[in-house]
Structures are given as structure tokens and as C-alpha cells.
Design a protein around this motif. Structure first.
Motif, PDB file in Angstrom:
ATOM      1  N   VAL A  85       0.577  -1.196  -0.125  1.00 39.77           N
ATOM      2  CA  VAL A  85      -0.185  -0.136  -0.160  1.00 39.77           C
ATOM      3  C   VAL A  85       0.775   1.143  -0.119  1.00 39.77           C
ATOM      4  N   PHE A  86       1.860   1.338   0.800  1.00 44.98           N
ATOM      5  CA  PHE A  86       2.913   2.260   0.892  1.00 44.98           C
ATOM      6  C   PHE A  86       3.634   2.399  -0.362  1.00 44.98           C
ATOM      7  N   ARG A  87       3.936   1.677  -1.075  1.00 45.56           N
ATOM      8  CA  ARG A  87       4.784   1.491  -2.219  1.00 45.56           C
ATOM      9  C   ARG A  87       3.673   2.120  -3.404  1.00 45.56           C
ATOM     10  N   VAL A  88       2.536   1.865  -3.558  1.00 41.35           N
ATOM     11  CA  VAL A  88       1.555   2.252  -4.371  1.00 41.35           C
ATOM     12  C   VAL A  88       1.414   3.935  -4.005  1.00 41.35           C
ATOM     13  N   MET A  89       1.381   4.456  -2.932  1.00 41.04           N
ATOM     14  CA  MET A  89       1.251   5.507  -2.587  1.00 41.04           C
ATOM     15  C   MET A  89       2.441   6.376  -2.570  1.00 41.04           C
ATOM     16  N   SER A  90       3.778   5.644  -2.986  1.00 39.09           N
ATOM     17  CA  SER A  90       4.831   6.332  -2.558  1.00 39.09           C
ATOM     18  C   SER A  90       5.200   7.745  -3.647  1.00 39.09           C
ATOM     19  N   ALA A  91       4.372   7.828  -4.653  1.00 40.35           N
ATOM     20  CA  ALA A  91       4.658   8.757  -5.900  1.00 40.35           C
ATOM     21  C   ALA A  91       3.589   9.739  -5.511  1.00 40.35           C
ATOM     22  N   PRO A  92       4.393  11.137  -5.415  1.00 40.95           N
ATOM     23  CA  PRO A  92       3.353  12.394  -5.362  1.00 40.95           C
ATOM     24  C   PRO A  92       2.192  12.377  -6.331  1.00 40.95           C
ATOM     25  N   MET A  93       2.649  11.820  -7.495  1.00 40.50           N
ATOM     26  CA  MET A  93       1.668  12.005  -8.633  1.00 40.50           C
ATOM     27  C   MET A  93       0.413  11.234  -8.306  1.00 40.50           C
ATOM     28  N   ARG A  94       0.583  10.171  -7.411  1.00 39.96           N
ATOM     29  CA  ARG A  94      -0.560   9.154  -7.235  1.00 39.96           C
ATOM     30  C   ARG A  94      -1.241   9.749  -6.167  1.00 39.96           C
ATOM     31  N   LEU A  95      -0.777  10.491  -5.199  1.00 39.38           N
ATOM     32  CA  LEU A  95      -1.473  11.083  -4.161  1.00 39.38           C
ATOM     33  C   LEU A  95      -2.410  12.233  -4.901  1.00 39.38           C
ATOM     34  N   LYS A  96      -1.825  13.064  -5.541  1.00 33.86           N
ATOM     35  CA  LYS A  96      -2.665  13.860  -6.409  1.00 33.86           C
ATOM     36  C   LYS A  96      -3.911  13.337  -6.896  1.00 33.86           C
ATOM     37  N   ILE A  97      -3.589  12.315  -7.895  1.00 31.33           N
ATOM     38  CA  ILE A  97      -4.752  11.502  -8.473  1.00 31.33           C
ATOM     39  C   ILE A  97      -5.730  11.145  -7.320  1.00 31.33           C
ATOM     40  N   ILE A  98      -4.979  10.357  -6.510  1.00 34.74           N
ATOM     41  CA  ILE A  98      -6.282  10.029  -5.248  1.00 34.74           C
ATOM     42  C   ILE A  98      -6.990  11.274  -4.719  1.00 34.74           C
ATOM     43  N   SER A  99      -6.359  12.371  -4.389  1.00 36.26           N
ATOM     44  CA  SER A  99      -6.986  13.646  -3.945  1.00 36.26           C
ATOM     45  C   SER A  99      -8.141  14.030  -4.920  1.00 36.26           C
ATOM     46  N   HIS A 100      -7.838  14.060  -6.102  1.00 38.17           N
ATOM     47  CA  HIS A 100      -8.847  14.672  -7.083  1.00 38.17           C
ATOM     48  C   HIS A 100      -9.755  13.633  -7.401  1.00 38.17           C
ATOM     49  N   LEU A 101      -9.885  12.423  -7.038  1.00 33.96           N
ATOM     50  CA  LEU A 101     -10.687  11.220  -7.135  1.00 33.96           C
ATOM     51  C   LEU A 101     -11.605  11.190  -5.967  1.00 33.96           C
ATOM     52  N   CYS A 102     -11.442  12.016  -4.816  1.00 38.23           N
ATOM     53  CA  CYS A 102     -12.039  11.729  -3.508  1.00 38.23           C
ATOM     54  C   CYS A 102     -13.487  12.321  -3.626  1.00 38.23           C
ATOM     55  N   ASP A 103     -13.472  13.232  -4.579  1.00 42.15           N
ATOM     56  CA  ASP A 103     -15.163  13.770  -4.765  1.00 42.15           C
ATOM     57  C   ASP A 103     -15.780  12.836  -5.689  1.00 42.15           C
ATOM     58  N   GLY A 104     -15.392  11.788  -6.388  1.00 38.45           N
ATOM     59  CA  GLY A 104     -16.167  11.071  -7.067  1.00 38.45           C
ATOM     60  C   GLY A 104     -15.259  10.750  -8.605  1.00 38.45           C
ATOM     61  N   GLU A 105     -15.987  10.244  -9.396  1.00 37.34           N
ATOM     62  CA  GLU A 105     -15.363   9.553 -10.683  1.00 37.34           C
ATOM     63  C   GLU A 105     -15.097  10.776 -11.583  1.00 37.34           C
ATOM     64  N   ARG A 106     -13.970  10.495 -12.175  1.00 42.79           N
ATOM     65  CA  ARG A 106     -13.546  11.636 -13.162  1.00 42.79           C
ATOM     66  C   ARG A 106     -12.680  10.943 -14.455  1.00 42.79           C
TER      67      ARG A 106
END
Length: 125
Positions: A26-47
Motif C-alpha cells: 500500500v505504501f509503495r503504491v502511494m509513494s509517488a506524489p503524482m498518485r497522491l494527487k490523483i487520489i486527492s482529485h478522485l475523492c470527490d467522485g469519478e473523473r
């Protein structure tokens, strides 16, 4: 009787190892800042990918690579509608972990707060 000869202790050790391996993944998948940004933008729903590219400064191939990693890890689900591909969070535990860590880091470092929707979006939709 030593601990090594006790099958119950062996099972606990194996289970503990599996937990640590899964947590590390889980931490490996989340280790890239770009992936954290993507997750953040998807928190509001499907995009769709176009929306994500409008919000996150990167190239389309780089975005696709990170979306594929998150999809293959089981963090995101996707669906196709015509030529558009839409992504959504399907592992809410990862989204919750992302929100918790990013919120705490921002608070500790006295950063300007991120948009509330990106950090405290409801866990269940």
C-alpha cells in the motif's frame, strides 16, 4: 517447549509477515506524489482522464502510467464511455490513509490548507 516448535506461534509469525508485506505494498503504491494527487482529485467522485489532466500538471503518458499502477493495485476502478475512460476510488482505505497523512503533514508544516473536499471527502458515497 521452545517457541519454534509451537505451530500456533508459527502461524502468528506468518500472519504478521503477510500484514507487513501488504502494508508495504500500500505504501509503495502511494509513494509517488503524482498518485497522491490523483487520489486527492478522485475523492470527490469519478473523473475522466481529461479532467485529471486539467487539474494536475503532467503529460498524458505520465498520467496514464500512474492511473494504470493505481488500477492494477486495486485502488481505482475504471469504466469506458465512448473514447473517455473514467476512474474512481474503489479502495476507500487508501483514500482515508491519504487524507489522514496529507492532513497531518499540512498541519505540522503549517501549509495553506488544501481544498476541504480533497482532504475530508466522505468515506462512503
Amino acid at each position: 517447549m521452545s517457541k519454534r516448535s509451537n505451530p500456533a506461534n508459527a502461524a502468528v509469525v506468518i500472519e504478521s509477515e503477510q500484514v507487513f508485506e501488504l502494508a508495504a505494498e500500500v505504501f509503495r503504491v502511494m509513494s509517488a506524489p503524482m498518485r497522491l494527487k490523483i487520489i486527492s482529485h478522485l475523492c470527490d467522485g469519478e473523473r475522466n482522464v481529461s479532467y485529471l489532466l486539467s487539474k494536475i500538471e503532467t503529460t498524458q503518458p505520465n498520467m496514464s502510467q500512474h492511473l494504470t499502477t493505481l488500477y492494477q493495485a486495486g485502488v481505482l476502478g475504471k469504466r469506458r464511455e465512448g473514447v473517455q475512460v473514467y476512474y474512481r476510488i474503489i479502495d476507500e482505505r487508501v483514500a482515508a490513509l491519504c487524507r489522514a497523512v496529507c492532513t497531518q503533514i499540512a498541519a505540522d508544516a503549517h501549509f495553506e490548507p488544501a481544498p476541504v473536499s480533497a482532504i475530508v471527502a466522505p468515506l462512503h458515497r
